[in-house]
Design an enzyme around this catalytic site. Sequence first.
Site, short mmCIF file in Angstrom:
data_model
loop_
_atom_site.label_atom_id
_atom_site.label_comp_id
_atom_site.label_asym_id
_atom_site.label_seq_id
_atom_site.Cartn_x
_atom_site.Cartn_y
_atom_site.Cartn_z
N SER A 288 132.12 92.20 41.04
CA SER A 288 133.32 92.27 40.35
C SER A 288 133.07 92.26 38.74
CB SER A 288 134.41 90.83 40.39
OG SER A 288 135.58 91.33 39.48
N ARG A 357 147.93 84.44 35.89
CA ARG A 357 147.18 84.62 37.16
C ARG A 357 147.99 85.19 38.13
NH1 ARG A 357 142.17 84.10 38.86
NH2 ARG A 357 142.01 83.32 41.04
N ASP A 513 140.79 98.11 47.42
CA ASP A 513 140.65 97.33 46.16
C ASP A 513 141.80 98.09 44.99
OD1 ASP A 513 140.07 95.99 43.76
OD2 ASP A 513 138.08 95.57 44.34
N HIS A 554 138.43 89.12 42.51
CA HIS A 554 137.75 89.61 41.27
C HIS A 554 137.44 88.13 40.13
CE1 HIS A 554 137.80 93.50 42.50
NE2 HIS A 554 139.10 93.28 42.70
#
Length: 985
Positions: A288, A357, A513, A554
Amino acid sequence: MPCFSIESWVADKRHGYFIIDLQFSVSRSLILRSVLIIFFNAMNSPRSIVAVARLATKSSVPLRNCRAKSSTTSRIASHLSPQAVKLQNASRAFHTQGSRSSGATGAAEASNPAMAFPCLDALESKSATLEAQSLSSGPEPSYTSGATLNYHCNDPLLLDWGGLLPEFDIAYETWGEINADKSNVILLHTGLSASSHAHSTESNPKPGWWEKFIGPGGCLNTNKYHIICTNVVGGCYGSTGPSSIDPADGKRYATRFPILTMEDMVRAQFRLLDGLGINKLYASVGSSMGGMQSLAAGVLFPGRVGRIASISGCARSHPYSIAMRHTQRQVLMMDPKWNRGFYYDSVPPHAGMKLAREIATVTYRSGPEWEQRFGRRRADPSKQPALCPDFLIETYLDHAGEKFCLEYDPNSLLYVSKAMDLFDLGAEAQAASVARRAANLERIASNSDHCWGGEASCSLTLPDSPYQEQPEADAPKDLNAPVTPSSGPPQDLILGLQGLQNHPALVMGVESDILFPAWQQREIAETLRRTGNKNNTPLLVYNFDSDADSLLDHEETPNERETMAKATGIEASELPVEQSYKADDGELRDGSGSIEMTGNGTGDENVNPEVLEYAIQALEGKKKHWYTYMTTADFWVVLAIGQILSLCITATNTFSTLLVNVGTSIPAFQTLFNYILLTMIYTTYTIYTYGWKKYFDILKVDGWKYIILSFMDVQGNYFTVLAYRYTNLLSAQLLNFWSIVCVVIVSFTLLRVRYKWAQIAGIVICCGGMGMLLASDHITSDSGASTPTQVKGDLFGLVGATFYGLSNVFEEWFVSKRPMYEVLGMLGFFGVIINGITAAIFDRESFVTATWDGQVAGYIVGYTLALTIFYTLAPLILRMASAAFFDISLLTGNFWGVIIGIQVFGYTIYYLYPIAFVMIILGLVTYFLAGSMLGDSRKPWLGQYQEDGIAGLGTAKLKAVNEARREGLVTGGNSGTGNSVAVAV
């Protein structure tokens, strides 16, 4: 009296007081907030009590509308004073009043009851709790991952965008011994929010975020390498960041901290390396954000980085990723408690952090995975839908945000995520950075304060009119036209990565991803090839559409692991040159061979270790009783195969005795046909499967191992058959007993096999049964013709048994790592050569004097077929069980030999024989008592979760893959993984 509502109210058991924050509304223009601390004794209450009321509106409300309706007294109210209860009910009354008619002067009943908002209650409760803590130790959490090492650098660090850190700290941790010339160092770069605690240490035993993959024999092997992991500059886990103290004024930096870049973080890391006396890294590894830094380290310090592993990273940030990180920053900065970054002496912006988040978590998972993991399921379908988290996906995001909001400094999230947005390894961006740094150095040297005094001209300002879309010069004029995919990486990026043209590199990605899509990893790999990199940079693209915990996060929190870490165990310099690749149609094809990280490269070998761990633990968790394994199909299959093999070996012994009886004793020559048949079947198939080039590559690399295996096997056959020239059938089978002893000793010593009490008991019982057979032979001397040279024959039998024991253990090791057809093909090929040489040396005279007729030919054909079946089935039991179980299974051959001997040789059976047979079978059953659900198929030399083994028929790894497939952790067809591996060269 004024109308009031309770904004927040906390009862803290530890301190024994309430903190009540009141808002008084006397008029439209006057708001008075005060804090009342009412002490009471709550030390005996079962837990701290938190009651939260809502914030009153600023509008003036008539006094009569502030009356509380009658309500049921809450469980909490019993602990409160009458005055506190009044305050609580007053707030509830205000927030539970129904709608009013436009012209009504009095209260009216609402059409529907007011909706509850437990999510907001929890948010306000947390704010109240944090504000209460400010009375003692301050509300700001202690951002720490535990004990770390610290490097303090007194030399200023000039940053790319003109900022300056007069001094700074780097928190770091290390694992593994550093060698004398410090050439075995691997620098591990972290994701955005990770600390340096990648693995547990003596001073901090808490599991790290790559706990499973760092250590002796691990992917980052601490027996070979010295691993260093740092918390980046700008972070909050010990390294200098916005929450650190500015040495200039003794106050926290907050948003006075300068803008920094990925390259700035890497330069600080190399200051640490300088301080440790490390001139060159063995490898720069990261995922990441760490994958971005691993590339940046090579670009900035090409002479100090040996090789690179970049996992789910990119060579330049792209618009979608920038947009998602921008959204997170905006949500965070819009939290009033952020206070432009100066929140360290008050309540931190936990609400903004939580929402940021949650947005980030959405980008870490693929759409199909969300569907599979949560679907449209609600947390409690029996309840009415709510505006707070209701669907399972909502509760998951809410939990992820709640868990993270106080674990990381909000300002660090802003600065580090912005550094990710600024990342660009293109030549133009690098040149601009060099020019800026030169100008800033000149400014510092001339003591110029330009743009350091806070002038507006030095800050970003919003335009008078909104921004409008400004497409690039080479973009199509028709914005509705379909986008044409780029034919390759831009020339600017190729020039920017030119310094890596001599670096071995490994690039990995995840097909599903969202934040770092696989095309960005393909861009890196293709760019490195176009720089002229001759190191065959491989690109591994995994497709995970299952368990979220199997995906790459990540942003690793200190307690989270990144499952793609296993990739770092594949050193780019050690990868095979020829690797398989995925064609445009999705079919896995071979280039000139196949990549072989472990096993035979069928696909199942590359299952993520997290998936293997879960599946094996799930299989082992099914064991409920000491006899559970005996209820599985595997147990009965292993038992049946063992008896088939016993019958096969008895058949070969019988044919050998028949040949000796007719005057033909050619021990080496008669086994030659078995190796020829194995070569015809399995070597042919191996070449067909691998191709000539790969077959010869295996011969060059592993041929010597197969020669040793074949030599031991040939000599075992030779001395066993030779024994029949001097002894009888039953005495010759003594070899089975001694072979067990050899297997146990060698397995324990070389393969680290540790036998359980049941296995030892089973072996002892089987050997007791064998001893009973030998005793029977001694009592009845007519159970086979005695010969004057029987001792000599028994010695030959023991020599043969020794070679058999060694070859069985060696073959078990081989078939656990390689395809069975390859092992049998190599065994046959080298067996023909070695057996032919042995026959030419030792069987010349016997060959001349031997009897040759149709009967002898029939015996040789029968011997060859029985032995070939034996060789074909043996690897299967070696995989499903072990060499020890394989050998004790053959002990029943003595019983089968007597049964055959009664009919063929006129033997008489003694009463001890059936008892011995039952005793041996009982030993075989005992061997698997209180054992693993996987039996002996789980090999200790293949790693804790069999990651180093092949996922072939009968292996624990294949059982784990099948279990994971049943659990939906992997999907797919013949590859059996669903984690389809695409390798490009």
